[in-house]
Design an enzyme around this catalytic site. Structure first.
Site, PDB file in Angstrom:
ATOM      1  N   ASP A   1      22.073  11.907  -3.157  1.00  0.00           N
ATOM      2  CA  ASP A   1      21.401  11.323  -1.946  1.00  0.00           C
ATOM      3  C   ASP A   1      21.334   9.840  -1.894  1.00  0.00           C
ATOM      4  O   ASP A   1      21.564   9.214  -3.042  1.00  0.00           O
ATOM      5  CB  ASP A   1      19.946  12.017  -1.697  1.00  0.00           C
ATOM      6  CG  ASP A   1      19.123  11.953  -2.925  1.00  0.00           C
ATOM      7  OD1 ASP A   1      19.441  11.045  -3.718  1.00  0.00           O
ATOM      8  OD2 ASP A   1      18.105  12.455  -2.948  1.00  0.00           O
TER       9      ASP A   1
ATOM     10  N   ASP B   1       6.130  18.001  -3.423  1.00  0.00           N
ATOM     11  CA  ASP B   1       6.155  18.821  -2.534  1.00  0.00           C
ATOM     12  C   ASP B   1       7.335  19.969  -2.714  1.00  0.00           C
ATOM     13  O   ASP B   1       7.276  20.857  -1.688  1.00  0.00           O
ATOM     14  CB  ASP B   1       6.193  18.525  -1.054  1.00  0.00           C
ATOM     15  CG  ASP B   1       7.484  17.710  -0.848  1.00  0.00           C
ATOM     16  OD1 ASP B   1       8.393  17.536  -1.794  1.00  0.00           O
ATOM     17  OD2 ASP B   1       7.718  17.162   0.363  1.00  0.00           O
TER      18      ASP B   1
ATOM     19  N   HIS C   1      10.381  19.629  -3.129  1.00  0.00           N
ATOM     20  CA  HIS C   1      11.624  19.413  -2.632  1.00  0.00           C
ATOM     21  C   HIS C   1      12.742  18.954  -3.848  1.00  0.00           C
ATOM     22  O   HIS C   1      12.161  18.723  -4.909  1.00  0.00           O
ATOM     23  CB  HIS C   1      11.676  18.178  -1.666  1.00  0.00           C
ATOM     24  CG  HIS C   1      11.319  16.619  -2.153  1.00  0.00           C
ATOM     25  ND1 HIS C   1      10.791  15.594  -1.639  1.00  0.00           N
ATOM     26  CD2 HIS C   1      11.880  16.169  -3.451  1.00  0.00           C
ATOM     27  CE1 HIS C   1      10.574  14.746  -2.224  1.00  0.00           C
ATOM     28  NE2 HIS C   1      11.203  15.013  -3.474  1.00  0.00           N
TER      29      HIS C   1
ATOM     30  N   GLU D   1      13.385  18.617   2.441  1.00  0.00           N
ATOM     31  CA  GLU D   1      11.949  18.746   2.413  1.00  0.00           C
ATOM     32  C   GLU D   1      11.714  20.381   2.728  1.00  0.00           C
ATOM     33  O   GLU D   1      12.620  20.988   3.183  1.00  0.00           O
ATOM     34  CB  GLU D   1      11.572  17.692   3.381  1.00  0.00           C
ATOM     35  CG  GLU D   1      11.571  16.395   3.185  1.00  0.00           C
ATOM     36  CD  GLU D   1      10.869  15.610   2.086  1.00  0.00           C
ATOM     37  OE1 GLU D   1      10.148  16.402   1.314  1.00  0.00           O
ATOM     38  OE2 GLU D   1      11.006  14.254   1.818  1.00  0.00           O
TER      39      GLU D   1
HETATM   40  P1  PGA Z   1      10.701  11.345  -9.471  1.00  0.00           P
HETATM   41  O1  PGA Z   1      11.224  12.096  -8.017  1.00  0.00           O
HETATM   42  O2  PGA Z   1      11.968  11.673 -10.424  1.00  0.00           O
HETATM   43  O3  PGA Z   1      10.670   9.975  -9.147  1.00  0.00           O
HETATM   44  O4  PGA Z   1       9.634  12.066  -9.824  1.00  0.00           O
HETATM   45  C1  PGA Z   1      11.823  13.396  -8.267  1.00  0.00           C
HETATM   46  C2  PGA Z   1      12.135  13.849  -6.739  1.00  0.00           C
HETATM   47  O5  PGA Z   1      11.531  13.456  -5.699  1.00  0.00           O
HETATM   48  O6  PGA Z   1      13.031  14.512  -6.663  1.00  0.00           O
END
Ligand code: PGA
Length: 240
Positions: free
Chosen positions: A66, A134, A136, A141
């Protein structure tokens, strides 16, 4: 099917992730890469291995998950810059083989379609994933259709808050949209390697593994993937 590997902490999770990833760092392989705090330990190990053992990425391709919409690639928090700073600049992968979706341009949806076409032509051998608090995966999302292709999306409020720390803790500086591989795109990868560490991931990990397959927890779709390794530390596994 999940192969759940429980480890003590972040360092052990990174060691284990490297052990899994190393099998795919071979000529002709296609790696699916991710940003965020989670993969940093793995990337450090990949760089060390490249420097010390000469493991080469010359004949490897990669596709990132992304990118924020509207951030110039020169912005330090663009995922393009993140990948160069933390991995690409320290290994011998060719620039033209290291793909990060573009969040800039007139026709973002057209570019997203082209990104999926490139992945269809070079299927991902192993996709690295983190998980959001959450549930995702990438920027898919809760509520994102499970068959979604690469697309432009609005970030959830919780994700904007989670990512605020990278933007001087100023919520107004966090981009509100991203281009993300869709869940359908991610599910095409032949293997998935998901790393989750820290107590703030415990509920998402529980929902992913033990909850129903439901769009309310995007990562729960991985229950339907034939080959998923999940590396969890004690804190993230605390509700299992
Ligand atoms: P993080 O994010 O590795 O910074 O915890 C993970 C994500 O949001 O997929």
């Amino acid at each position: 099917m999940f192969n759940v590997v429980k480890v003590k902490d972040y360092e052990e999770a990174s060691d284990k992730a490297f052990e899994v990833m190393k099998e795919f760092i071979k000529p002709g392989k296609v790696l699916g890469l991710a940003t965020g705090s989670t993969p940093l330990g793995l990337y450090q190990r990949m760089v060390k291995d490249h420097k010390e053992n000469g493991t080469s990425y010359k004949d490897i391709k990669s596709f990132n998950l992304d990118e924020y919409v509207g951030l110039p690639i020169s912005h330090p928090e663009s995922y393009y810059a993140f990948m160069h700073r933390n991995l690409f600049d320290h290994i011998d992968i060719m620039e033209e083989n290291a793909h990060v979706p573009s969040g800039l341009g007139e026709d973002l949806e057209g570019q997203a379609k082209h990104y999926d076409e490139m992945i269809d032509n070079d299927p991902v051998d192993i996709q690295l994933l983190g998980i959001g608090s959450d549930g995702h995966i990438a920027f898919n999302e809760p509520g994102t259709p499970f068959d979604s292709p690469t697309h432009v999306t609005d970030l959830a409020e919780s994700t904007i808050k989670d990512n605020c720390r990278f933007f001087d803790n100023d919520i107004s500086k966090v981009p509100t949209q991203a281009v993300t591989q869709g869940i359908g795109t991610i599910m095409k990868a032949k293997n998935i390697l998901l790393i989750a560490t820290g107590a703030n991931k415990a509920k998402a990990v529980k929902d992913m593994i033990d909850g129903p397959v439901d769009e309310a927890c995007p990562a729960s779709i991985l229950q339907k993937h034939p080959n998923v390794t999940i590396i969890v530390d004690e804190a993230a596994a605390s509700l299992l």
